[in-house]
Design a protein around this motif. Structure first.
Motif, short mmCIF file in Angstrom:
data_model
loop_
_atom_site.label_atom_id
_atom_site.label_comp_id
_atom_site.label_asym_id
_atom_site.label_seq_id
_atom_site.Cartn_x
_atom_site.Cartn_y
_atom_site.Cartn_z
N ARG A 62 -12.17 -11.17 -11.16
CA ARG A 62 -11.01 -10.27 -11.10
C ARG A 62 -11.44 -8.81 -11.26
N LEU A 63 -10.82 -7.94 -10.44
CA LEU A 63 -10.99 -6.48 -10.60
C LEU A 63 -9.64 -5.91 -11.01
N VAL A 64 -9.67 -4.92 -11.88
CA VAL A 64 -8.45 -4.18 -12.22
C VAL A 64 -8.57 -2.80 -11.60
N THR A 67 0.09 4.93 -6.11
CA THR A 67 0.99 3.89 -5.64
C THR A 67 0.83 2.65 -6.51
N LEU A 68 1.80 1.76 -6.45
CA LEU A 68 1.75 0.53 -7.27
C LEU A 68 0.76 -0.48 -6.70
N ALA A 69 0.43 -0.31 -5.44
CA ALA A 69 -0.55 -1.23 -4.83
C ALA A 69 -1.05 -0.60 -3.54
N CYS A 70 -2.24 -1.01 -3.13
CA CYS A 70 -2.83 -0.53 -1.87
C CYS A 70 -3.64 -1.67 -1.29
N GLY A 71 -3.21 -2.20 -0.15
CA GLY A 71 -3.87 -3.38 0.42
C GLY A 71 -5.29 -3.08 0.89
N THR A 72 -5.43 -2.02 1.66
CA THR A 72 -6.78 -1.67 2.13
C THR A 72 -7.65 -1.25 0.94
N GLN A 89 -6.23 -6.96 -9.34
CA GLN A 89 -5.02 -6.67 -10.14
C GLN A 89 -4.67 -5.20 -9.99
N LEU A 90 -3.56 -4.95 -9.33
CA LEU A 90 -3.06 -3.57 -9.15
C LEU A 90 -1.85 -3.38 -10.07
N GLY A 94 1.12 -3.03 -9.42
CA GLY A 94 2.28 -3.76 -8.92
C GLY A 94 2.09 -5.26 -8.83
N GLY A 95 0.85 -5.74 -9.04
CA GLY A 95 0.62 -7.19 -8.95
C GLY A 95 -0.75 -7.50 -8.38
N ILE A 96 -0.94 -8.77 -8.00
CA ILE A 96 -2.27 -9.26 -7.64
C ILE A 96 -2.38 -9.60 -6.16
N LEU A 97 -3.48 -9.17 -5.53
CA LEU A 97 -3.83 -9.57 -4.17
C LEU A 97 -5.07 -10.46 -4.23
N GLN A 98 -5.10 -11.48 -3.36
CA GLN A 98 -6.28 -12.36 -3.25
C GLN A 98 -7.15 -11.82 -2.12
N ILE A 99 -8.40 -11.54 -2.41
CA ILE A 99 -9.32 -10.99 -1.41
C ILE A 99 -10.52 -11.92 -1.26
N GLU A 100 -10.79 -12.30 0.01
CA GLU A 100 -11.94 -13.19 0.26
C GLU A 100 -12.83 -12.55 1.33
N HIS A 101 -13.99 -13.17 1.51
CA HIS A 101 -14.94 -12.70 2.53
C HIS A 101 -15.33 -13.91 3.36
N SER A 102 -15.18 -13.80 4.68
CA SER A 102 -15.53 -14.96 5.51
C SER A 102 -16.00 -14.47 6.88
N GLU A 103 -17.15 -15.00 7.29
CA GLU A 103 -17.68 -14.68 8.63
C GLU A 103 -17.65 -13.17 8.93
#
Ligand SMILES: N[C@H](CCC[C@H](N)C(=O)O)C(=O)O
Length: 259
Positions: A180-182, A193-198, A220-221, A223-232
């Motif tokens: 987890r990153l905060v 902002t409360l969150a930033c996807g990029t 953890q932003l 405003g809440g949590i985003l799940q980030i993965e790495h694939s191909e």
């Protein structure tokens, strides 16, 4: 004439969605729409089309970024929910085509593309900042365990700074664990902002770069949590969206802004 819109957010990063082309609207009109007291109030306006699904972004200050992760989740959700597009489809953006998958619960998964990374040390006044510059289509500068004030530094790196000629989204990663990153973000053209996807994707990519592996991360932003993965070779982002309300901007509002 009046104009229909949808108000949506992704973890509190909020947007006004309008069906149409960005070039058909003035940037002054967008700035007024984003104002909390004189307009709707939002971090930006997202112009979208349905036939060939496309998203064009305008920040609250009228600047036009290449990409917006939370915004793209909102557009994908709306295209599926209201316009009946199937669960998985491509949306064109100024940062290329993005494959979006809308789940029945409103969670949206986006293939965000490759994170282009370079380490960077820069100076803002007397403050020395060492971090990771990440291109997610839009520019990010990720600083781990930062010293300094995010607001002050966010403004400074977006004020004609030599290392960020087009401005930059500034991420402070305040704590990190293997899973987890905060993260807090000062967004180019918007502010805190409360969150930033990029920004969440850029922070995860920076952490993987420094750690040498790419396990899935929860970001953890405020405003809440985003799940980030790495694939191909690309970054995948999954997170919630909410349709808050639909409305119409009155003819008098639209005419007043254009005066
Ligand atoms: N302000 C950003 C665009 C919006 C990014 C953010 N809202 C996201 O969810 O990715 C920029 O100028 O690059």
């Amino acid at each position: 004439m009046s104009l229909e819109f949808v108000k949506m957010h992704g973890l509190g990063n909020d947007f006004v969605l309008v069906q149409g082309k960005r070039s058909d609207f003035s940037l002054e009109w967008v700035k007024r729409v984003c104002e909390p007291h004189f307009g709707v109030g939002a971090d930006g306006v997202l112009f979208y089309s349905v036939e060939t699904p496309r998203m064009e972004v305008v920040n609250a200050d009228g600047s036009t970024p290449e990409m917006c992760g939370n915004g793209l989740r909102c557009v994908a959700r709306w295209l599926n929910h209201h316009h009946g597009l199937p669960g998985t489809f491509v949306i064109q953006t100024d940062a290329g085509a993005k494959l979006c998958t809308v789940n029945p619960d409103g969670q949206v998964r986006i293939e965000m593309g490759e994170a282009k990374i370079r380490e960077l040390r820069t100076h803002v006044g007397e403050v020395s900042l060492k971090g990771i510059f990440v291109d997610m289509g839009n520019p990010h500068f990720v600083v781990f365990s930062p010293d300094g004030d995010l607001v002050e530094l966010g403004k400074a790196v977006n004020d004609g700074h030599k290392d960020f000629p087009n401005g930059v989204n500034l991420e402070f990663v305040d704590s990190e664990s293997p899973e987890r990153l905060v993260v807090r973000v000062w967004e180019r053209g918007v502010g805190l902002t409360l969150a930033c996807g990029t920004g969440a994707c850029a922070s995860a990519a920076a952490a993987w770069h420094l750690r040498g592996e790419s396990t899935p991360l929860e970001v953890q932003l405020p405003g809440g949590i985003l799940q980030i993965e790495h694939s191909e070779g690309q970054v995948l982002m999954t997170g919630p969206t909410q349709i808050v309300y639909t409305g119409a901007l009155s003819a008098s509002f639209n005419e007043e802004v254009e005066e």
